[in-house]
Design a protein around this motif. Structure first.
Motif, short mmCIF file in Angstrom:
data_model
loop_
_atom_site.label_atom_id
_atom_site.label_comp_id
_atom_site.label_asym_id
_atom_site.label_seq_id
_atom_site.Cartn_x
_atom_site.Cartn_y
_atom_site.Cartn_z
N ARG A 79 0.77 -1.17 0.04
CA ARG A 79 -0.02 0.03 0.13
C ARG A 79 0.90 1.16 -0.02
NH1 ARG A 79 -2.34 -0.69 5.98
NH2 ARG A 79 -0.25 -0.66 6.99
N GLU A 80 0.32 2.39 -0.40
CA GLU A 80 1.15 3.60 -0.71
C GLU A 80 0.66 4.41 0.45
OE1 GLU A 80 3.70 4.67 -2.61
OE2 GLU A 80 3.67 2.64 -3.63
N ASP A 81 1.58 4.86 1.24
CA ASP A 81 1.34 5.86 2.40
C ASP A 81 1.99 7.04 1.85
OD1 ASP A 81 2.36 7.13 4.98
OD2 ASP A 81 0.64 6.05 5.67
N PRO A 82 1.04 8.25 2.23
CA PRO A 82 1.71 9.49 1.68
C PRO A 82 2.76 10.09 2.43
CG PRO A 82 -0.59 9.87 2.52
CD PRO A 82 -0.17 8.27 2.45
N ILE A 83 2.82 9.66 3.70
CA ILE A 83 4.02 10.07 4.47
C ILE A 83 5.33 8.93 4.40
CG2 ILE A 83 4.74 10.60 6.79
CD1 ILE A 83 1.80 11.55 7.32
N GLY A 85 5.64 6.09 2.27
CA GLY A 85 5.72 5.51 1.06
C GLY A 85 5.37 4.42 0.94
N THR A 86 5.84 3.19 0.03
CA THR A 86 5.30 2.18 -0.13
C THR A 86 5.41 1.26 1.24
OG1 THR A 86 5.64 2.16 -2.42
CG2 THR A 86 5.55 0.01 -1.42
#
Length: 87
Positions: A79-83, A85-86
């Motif tokens: 999953r991609e987390d905006p803070i 990253g992957t």
């Protein structure tokens, strides 16, 4: 990379990051348990991301799990987390 993560079987001096971290974790759990009587539950996952298509392999499973794109990996996903990253 494998040597850094896992190490060698020849001695405790040759342990990699993963076995050292697990050993450290359980040492701290035992210390806390003796002091406070706290109960703990530990859950571990280890995945390898490889190739241009970023296929996933669950390193703790007997059967390769495939990649995120083909849906064969129900317990392992990216999953991609905006803070951060992957993940």
């Amino acid at each position: 990379k494998t040597y850094t993560m896992i190490g060698t079987d020849s001695s405790t001096q040759g342990l990699g990051i993963a076995p050292c971290a697990i050993s450290w974790l359980f040492k701290l759990i035992n210390e806390r348990k003796e002091k406070t009587g706290t109960r703990f539950s530990v859950r571990v996952s280890a995945v390898e991301i490889y190739g241009k298509d970023e296929s996933l392999q669950d390193l703790l499973s007997d059967v390769p799990t495939g990649s995120l794109q083909d849906g064969q990996s129900p317990g392992v996903y990216l999953r991609e987390d905006p803070i951060c990253g992957t993940q």
